[in-house]
Write an enzyme that holds these catalytic residues in place. Sequence first.
Site, PDB file in Angstrom:
ATOM      1  N   ASN A  53      25.053 -48.308  40.358  1.00 48.76           N
ATOM      2  CA  ASN A  53      24.635 -47.038  39.775  1.00 48.76           C
ATOM      3  C   ASN A  53      25.234 -45.940  40.645  1.00 48.76           C
ATOM      4  O   ASN A  53      24.725 -45.640  41.718  1.00 48.76           O
ATOM      5  CB  ASN A  53      23.099 -46.970  39.762  1.00 48.76           C
ATOM      6  N   TRP A  54      26.343 -45.391  40.176  1.00 47.52           N
ATOM      7  CA  TRP A  54      27.066 -44.398  40.997  1.00 47.52           C
ATOM      8  C   TRP A  54      26.322 -43.066  41.049  1.00 47.52           C
ATOM      9  O   TRP A  54      26.645 -42.214  41.877  1.00 47.52           O
ATOM     10  CB  TRP A  54      28.479 -44.175  40.442  1.00 47.52           C
ATOM     11  N   LYS A  55      25.382 -42.863  40.170  1.00 48.58           N
ATOM     12  CA  LYS A  55      24.646 -41.581  40.104  1.00 48.58           C
ATOM     13  C   LYS A  55      25.642 -40.422  39.989  1.00 48.58           C
ATOM     14  O   LYS A  55      26.694 -40.580  39.379  1.00 48.58           O
ATOM     15  CB  LYS A  55      23.697 -41.444  41.301  1.00 48.58           C
TER      16      LYS A  55
ATOM     17  N   HIS B 182      15.552 -44.601  34.638  1.00 50.18           N
ATOM     18  CA  HIS B 182      15.656 -44.557  36.096  1.00 50.18           C
ATOM     19  C   HIS B 182      14.614 -43.578  36.644  1.00 50.18           C
ATOM     20  O   HIS B 182      14.315 -42.566  36.012  1.00 50.18           O
ATOM     21  CB  HIS B 182      17.066 -44.135  36.508  1.00 50.18           C
TER      22      HIS B 182
ATOM     23  N   GLU C 147      14.791 -41.398  38.811  1.00 48.59           N
ATOM     24  CA  GLU C 147      15.275 -40.011  38.941  1.00 48.59           C
ATOM     25  C   GLU C 147      15.230 -39.286  37.604  1.00 48.59           C
ATOM     26  O   GLU C 147      14.973 -38.084  37.538  1.00 48.59           O
ATOM     27  CB  GLU C 147      16.694 -40.022  39.546  1.00 48.59           C
TER      28      GLU C 147
ATOM     29  N   GLU D 175      12.560 -51.169  40.363  1.00 50.29           N
ATOM     30  CA  GLU D 175      13.013 -50.316  41.465  1.00 50.29           C
ATOM     31  C   GLU D 175      11.837 -49.534  42.034  1.00 50.29           C
ATOM     32  O   GLU D 175      11.487 -48.459  41.514  1.00 50.29           O
ATOM     33  CB  GLU D 175      14.061 -49.321  40.971  1.00 50.29           C
TER      34      GLU D 175
ATOM     35  N   GLY E 171      17.209 -45.218  47.918  1.00 44.75           N
ATOM     36  CA  GLY E 171      17.936 -44.263  48.749  1.00 44.75           C
ATOM     37  C   GLY E 171      17.281 -43.998  50.091  1.00 44.75           C
ATOM     38  O   GLY E 171      17.654 -43.061  50.792  1.00 44.75           O
TER      39      GLY E 171
ATOM     40  N   SER F 184      17.745 -49.693  47.888  1.00 43.35           N
ATOM     41  CA  SER F 184      18.374 -49.965  49.181  1.00 43.35           C
ATOM     42  C   SER F 184      18.900 -51.392  49.308  1.00 43.35           C
ATOM     43  O   SER F 184      18.802 -51.995  50.383  1.00 43.35           O
ATOM     44  CB  SER F 184      17.421 -49.621  50.326  1.00 43.35           C
TER      45      SER F 184
ATOM     46  N   GLY G  12      22.522 -48.573  44.216  1.00 38.67           N
ATOM     47  CA  GLY G  12      22.964 -47.182  44.251  1.00 38.67           C
ATOM     48  C   GLY G  12      23.990 -46.961  45.351  1.00 38.67           C
ATOM     49  O   GLY G  12      25.177 -47.218  45.185  1.00 38.67           O
ATOM     50  N   GLY G  13      23.520 -46.492  46.499  1.00 41.33           N
ATOM     51  CA  GLY G  13      24.397 -46.100  47.605  1.00 41.33           C
ATOM     52  C   GLY G  13      25.498 -47.103  47.922  1.00 41.33           C
ATOM     53  O   GLY G  13      26.671 -46.728  48.064  1.00 41.33           O
TER      54      GLY G  13
HETATM   55  P1  PGA Z   1      19.849 -47.182  46.257  1.00 38.31           P
HETATM   56  O1  PGA Z   1      19.616 -46.760  44.725  1.00 38.31           O
HETATM   57  O2  PGA Z   1      20.533 -48.536  46.236  1.00 38.31           O
HETATM   58  O3  PGA Z   1      20.744 -46.106  46.823  1.00 38.31           O
HETATM   59  O4  PGA Z   1      18.523 -47.251  46.902  1.00 38.31           O
HETATM   60  C1  PGA Z   1      19.201 -47.695  43.783  1.00 38.31           C
HETATM   61  C2  PGA Z   1      19.015 -47.017  42.435  1.00 38.31           C
HETATM   62  O5  PGA Z   1      18.488 -45.901  42.402  1.00 38.31           O
HETATM   63  O6  PGA Z   1      19.391 -47.570  41.391  1.00 38.31           O
END
Ligand code: PGA
Length: 252
Positions: free
Chosen positions: A11-13, A97, A99, A169, A175, A215, A236-237
């Site tokens: 997930n590149w966001k 998600h 967010e 999640e 994050g 994470s 994500g990251g």
């Molecule tokens: P993260 O994000 O791996 O940076 O914690 C995961 C996500 O939000 O899908």
Amino acid sequence: MSHRKNIVAGNWKMNKNYEEGRTLAREIVAKLKPSETLAILGAPYIHLKGVSHIISDINNLHLAAQNCHQEEGGAYTGEISTGMLRSVGCDYVILGHSERRDYFEESNQLINAKVKKTLADGMLPIFCCGEKLPVREAGDHEKLVAQQVKEGLFDLSATDFSKVVIAYEPVWAIGTGVTASPDQAQEMHAFIRSLVVDQYGEEVADATSILYGGSVKPGNAKELFSQPDVDGGLVGGASLNAADFLAIMDAM
Ligand code: PGA
């Protein structure tokens, strides 16, 4: 024997400009090994077509959008429809998600409408759920996740539900560098699968891929993925770096 798919989805966001995104996709394509594990790249909207060209020859590599609109089309300035996503080679859409739930106030009902629209246009939802820290501390995490899953998904037919990938999640792990422990992940994944058993039966539940997100890194992926009900990760990251993403694939 479980016959569900193992999946590692990035997930590149809202990261990487267009050229950087294409470079990342090329780096992944160059080193991705043939595998039973499905890799998915969740790129920003404007990267989708460019990334789609780069990955189109690779069997186990697919493209996801990070959101969509629930209506067919029309006067929704700034929005993107599922038909548009399909037309640039998208196979998956990440929905619900945390967010989106938090910053854009997406409700279970809205996410449910987006899930249905995604399925109606022949794409597969990656449905996210998960609790915030105070909810876990109050011991209400299963209750909250059950509500998200039920209201988000459980009015689908069994045929439609079978196309959904679930991503658990915990918001406190996204994050933050704090992962859920493998036991915490397994416990929630088994709980989610038990909800699916109750609603759709053993066979459907056994075939449902449930990913862990929050994470995930090369250093913790193996232990998380070794849990019986953890069928991969939503990353994500660490998905912004080709070597890390590929190392997480290797951990599956
Ligand atoms: P993260 O994000 O791996 O940076 O914690 C995961 C996500 O939000 O899908």
